[in-house]
Design an enzyme around this catalytic site. Structure first.
Site, PDB file in Angstrom:
ATOM      1  N   ASN A   1      -0.021  13.719  -1.547  1.00  0.00           N
ATOM      2  CA  ASN A   1       1.080  12.709  -2.492  1.00  0.00           C
ATOM      3  C   ASN A   1       0.706  11.923  -1.346  1.00  0.00           C
ATOM      4  OD1 ASN A   1       2.898  14.206  -4.293  1.00  0.00           O
ATOM      5  ND2 ASN A   1       3.733  14.832  -2.292  1.00  0.00           N
TER       6      ASN A   1
ATOM      7  N   HIS B   1       3.556  21.127  -0.781  1.00  0.00           N
ATOM      8  CA  HIS B   1       5.434  21.726  -1.214  1.00  0.00           C
ATOM      9  C   HIS B   1       5.254  22.454  -0.002  1.00  0.00           C
ATOM     10  CE1 HIS B   1       5.065  20.545  -5.654  1.00  0.00           C
ATOM     11  NE2 HIS B   1       5.382  19.070  -4.409  1.00  0.00           N
TER      12      HIS B   1
ATOM     13  N   TYR C   1      -2.941  20.431  -6.196  1.00  0.00           N
ATOM     14  CA  TYR C   1      -2.517  18.767  -5.410  1.00  0.00           C
ATOM     15  C   TYR C   1      -3.841  18.467  -4.552  1.00  0.00           C
ATOM     16  CZ  TYR C   1       2.380  18.193  -6.178  1.00  0.00           C
ATOM     17  OH  TYR C   1       3.129  17.451  -6.671  1.00  0.00           O
TER      18      TYR C   1
END
Length: 797
Positions: free
Chosen positions: A205, A255, A264
């Protein structure tokens, strides 16, 4: 948390270079746009679009034609209205459709600038893209809009698609438009979004956020934004010891509790490659020495989970549930192979910023994976971007690149409760769960029945067979209570049981093992999801087999408990012959039978199984139906049917002390399987109980014991719970590998009752060592060793 459509759509946006259509007509007023920024826009356009060698040659011609056709259809169906740009994407309550609308505009812009689409330079298409950008800005993505719904759509998905589209159409946009779009991005992605390395601003992210900030700086001529994006990458590079990011053992977590190398992790790898490429040669080039950790991770973290071009599901979080998506115009299949291809393309992109030696090595790896992927050839993968195909095509055609073969090795990843085992003709992966790592991840209506994937799921593939085992509609059709390798209660669970985003973590710490780099002893203290089930499970990974032990299997739920020896997906029509202890069994669907142990079984086209224990094992041949939408609410509702052959131990209802012993022999013939079953002295089970589980194979010089408690097992004595692997080698030496999977021991004494003449090497964790008629090792604290194997090499007496 992440939206399925947007994350997947941008997973493969990597590539080489292409000529721009048009030139910048207006300077942006959001900053001072210079020739440097113009050059960086050209670089970015090249990264996004890739170097298509010939628009009229395959695999490009068909894809370019399809892109043009899709763009034309979207142009025709666009109907700007309050709350939507297309009638099927109303975004007033769901920002996912806003993000999807931007993706459509991005694809339309790509069709406009790419040669060979049939719409290259088309005036009507240009008008549609510009109309769409203005409509979305006026309606929803502007500096006066409050955020609602999924955060990812506002901060990553939509702005990435918007900025890519702006770069592609830059010469067609006015200064007012550029200023307004930059203001919208600034509103939703302020500098504070990377102010601290916490929450939704970590790992992949964080890289995505930096991508937005960097491109916003390039488009608007804001040097401070570009510098901020570069500097905000810094916390991504170092190894972490908890939470999101890369670990020293090669684990990648997102996460907080989910093994995510293949999803990811792929996004992070590709995103870093894009940013390194954008900033290279500029005043903002990434020079942080920590970036070398990412380069090292290509082979340390990603390569172990790539096999014949596929990316193992064990490290892809909830992504395996996505399958065929309703929102995919071409209804393309998403699976372990397509995820693998995305990683291959990302590695090639990252290689451009690596050393010459790394670039050469990685290109050889990618060429090998690409050539071996017979099940889902990468160059025929409709889910990949044209830029990804361009990179893969180029390296495949480069005669100067030598394909690198698959390795022979075992790798343990204690920080994410995973293991991979690689042999010359097959590979396997193991998924476990603990207080550190979730049983499975669900969220956003995805992966609703992945409940037992962390209960010891043992997946495997052959070098020339079985590579579609988990790709061919496995996840929507398999019995979710009978995943291969798992021990699970058949107590009924609700969709999404255990909670979203990795909430379903069992209260256990002894999960891990030891390896010498080729063989391994791995164990799991299992506590079932949503049940009272407890068990001790061990796997001993050897040359042609995985020896599987279970003990202390207990439950009080009033439900049956199974240990699944294997559950093979035979495809839509498969009728592979099953032979049990020399007798060929019926191939009739619905056939089931029980067999007393010990015994053996062989499944034609796959391999053999040797059931060494005394318990009864069962077999079932069945056709199962399911839909992707059963396990992922955003997926296709088409009904699918696949045939399965399941072998399992039925421990009965409310077992008190169930156990099992079996061997998995990938690729073995019926004769080889029968011979192994008859070779009573080949395998010695040293212990299989709640105190310890261990085996010895004299012909391999192997002894492996997982001590659940302090005990003496065979020639090994441990003063506390630990895992031990011993290999006696042919040169008169041996290696003794020790670990503390619980990460709690302040000290340990291990005795090997075998004459040892000399300790040749030892890690710093060994505080004392004595030799002679026995080897005695004293270890200090294991608490900071993160479950890693401590390897001692000795010369035998």
């Amino acid at each position: 948390m992440t939206d399925v459509w947007s994350r997947r759509a941008f997973l493969t946006a990597v590539g080489g270079s292409v000529v721009l259509l048009g030139t910048p007509a207006f300077p942006a007023t959001a900053g001072t746009v210079t020739s440097v920024h113009a050059a960086m826009r050209a670089v970015w356009q090249g990264l996004v679009l890739g170097s298509v060698s010939s628009p009229t040659a395959e695999p490009f011609r068909t894809r370019l034609t399809a892109l043009g056709a899709q763009a034309g259809q979207w142009r025709s169906s666009m109907a700007p209205a309050t709350g939507s740009l297309w009638p099927d994407q109303v975004f007033t309550t769901n920002p996912e459709w806003m993000a999807q609308s931007y993706y459509r505009l991005r694809s339309m812009a790509e069709a406009y600038v790419r040669p060979g689409t049939g719409l290259t330079g088309d005036a009507a298409l240009r008008t549609a893209v510009l109309t769409g950008l203005d409509h979305l800005h006026a309606q929803v993505y502007n500096a006066g809009q409050a955020r609602y719904g999924n955060w990812w759509c506002w901060q990553i998905g939509a702005p990435q698609a918007l900025l890519d589209t702006v770069v592609l159409m830059y010469g067609q946009l006015s200064a007012a438009q550029l200023t307004a779009y930059c203001a919208a991005v600034d509103h939703f992605v302020p500098d504070s979004s990377v102010g601290s390395y916490t929450g939704t601003s970590t790992g992949a992210n964080r890289v995505d956020l930096c991508r937005v900030l960097a491109l916003r700086g390039v488009v608007g001529g804001d040097d401070a934004k570009i510098a901020l994006a570069r500097d905000a990458l810094t916390p991504v590079f170092p190894y972490v010891t908890s939470g999101d990011g890369l670990y020293r053992d090669g684990s990648f977590i997102q996460h907080t509790y989910v093994a995510y190398t293949g999803s990811y992790g792929s996004v992070m790898l590709g995103g870093l490659g894009m940013l390194f490429g954008l900033l290279k040669g500029t005043a903002w080039e990434v020079t942080d020495p920590g970036a070398q950790i990412v380069f090292d991770a290509v082979e340390h973290a990603w390569a172990p989970f790539l096999y014949n071009g596929l990316m193992m599901d064990a490290v892809s979080g909830r992504a395996p549930s996505r399958g065929v998506q309703v929102a995919d115009p071409l209804q393309a299949q998403l699976d372990d192979h397509t995820r693998g291809h995305s990683v291959l393309a990302a590695i090639l992109l990252l290689a451009e910023g690596a050393s010459t030696a790394e670039r050469t090595r990685w290109r050889g790896l990618v060429k090998g994976w690409t050539a071996r992927d017979y099940y889902g050839p990468p160059l025929s993968d409709a889910t990949q971007s044209l830029s990804a195909l361009a990179r893969l095509s180029e390296v495949s055609a480069d005669a100067a690149v030598t394909a690198v073969p698959e390795p022979v090795a075992h790798r343990l990843f204690p920080s994410m409760d995973r293991a991979t085992h690689r042999r010359p003709t097959w590979a396997a992966s193991l998924s476990m769960a603990s207080k550190r790592i979730t049983h499975y991840e669900t969220g956003n209506g995805e992966n609703l029945r992945g409940w037992h994937t962390g209960s010891g799921m043992l997946s495997w593939w052959g070098s020339t067979y079985g590579n579609g085992q988990y790709s061919d509609a496995f996840w929507p059709t398999v019995d979710p209570y009978r995943l291969p390798g798992t021990t699970a209660s058949r107590k009924a669970l609700a969709d999404g049981a255990g909670g979203d985003w990795g909430a379903s973590r069992p209260d256990v710490t002894w999960v891990g093992g030891t390896t010498d780099g080729e063989f391994a002893s791995v164990g799991q203290h299992l506590k079932g999801l949503g049940s009272t089930l407890t068990a001790r499970k061990s796997w001993f990974f050897l040359d042609d087999t995985v020896v599987c032990l279970g003990a202390g299997i207990s439950s009080t739920d009033g439900a049956a408990v199974d240990t699944v020896i294997d559950n093979r997906n035979l495809g839509a029509t498969g009728a592979h012959a099953l032979t049990v202890s020399g007798t060929v069994q019926p191939a009739t669907l619905g056939w089931t039978a029980s067999f007393p142990g010990p015994g053996w079984a062989h499944l034609a086209g796959f391999g053999g199984y040797v059931m060494s224990g005394s318990g009864t094992f069962r077999a079932l041949r069945e056709a199962r139906t399911g839909r992707w939408s059963d396990i992922n609410r955003g997926s296709s509702t088409t009904v699918l049917t696949r045939r399965y052959l399941t072998l399992w131990y039925d421990h009965g209802t409310n077992p008190a002390a169930g156990s099992y012993v079996y061997q998995l022999m990938p690729g073995a013939s019926a004769a080889q399987t029968s011979a192994r079953a008859a070779a009573g002295g080949w395998l010695t089970v040293l212990a299989n109980n709640p105190t310890a589980q261990g085996v010895a194979v004299g012909s391999l010089g192997f002894t492996g014991v997982n001590f659940w408690q302090a005990a003496t097992i065979g020639a090994l004595q441990a003063s506390a719970p630990c895992s031990v692997t011993v290999r006696e080698l042919g040169d008169g030496t041996a290696v003794v590998c020790v670990s503390d999977p619980t990460r709690t021991l302040s000290g340990l004494t291990l005795v090997w009752n075998r004459p040892v003449a000399q300790v040749l090497s030892q890690p710093a964790s060994v505080v004392s060592a004595s030799t002679g008629t026995a080897l005695q090792l004293g270890f200090g604290s294991f608490t900071a060793l993160a479950g890693a194997s401590q390897v001692v090499k000795v010369r035998l007496g």
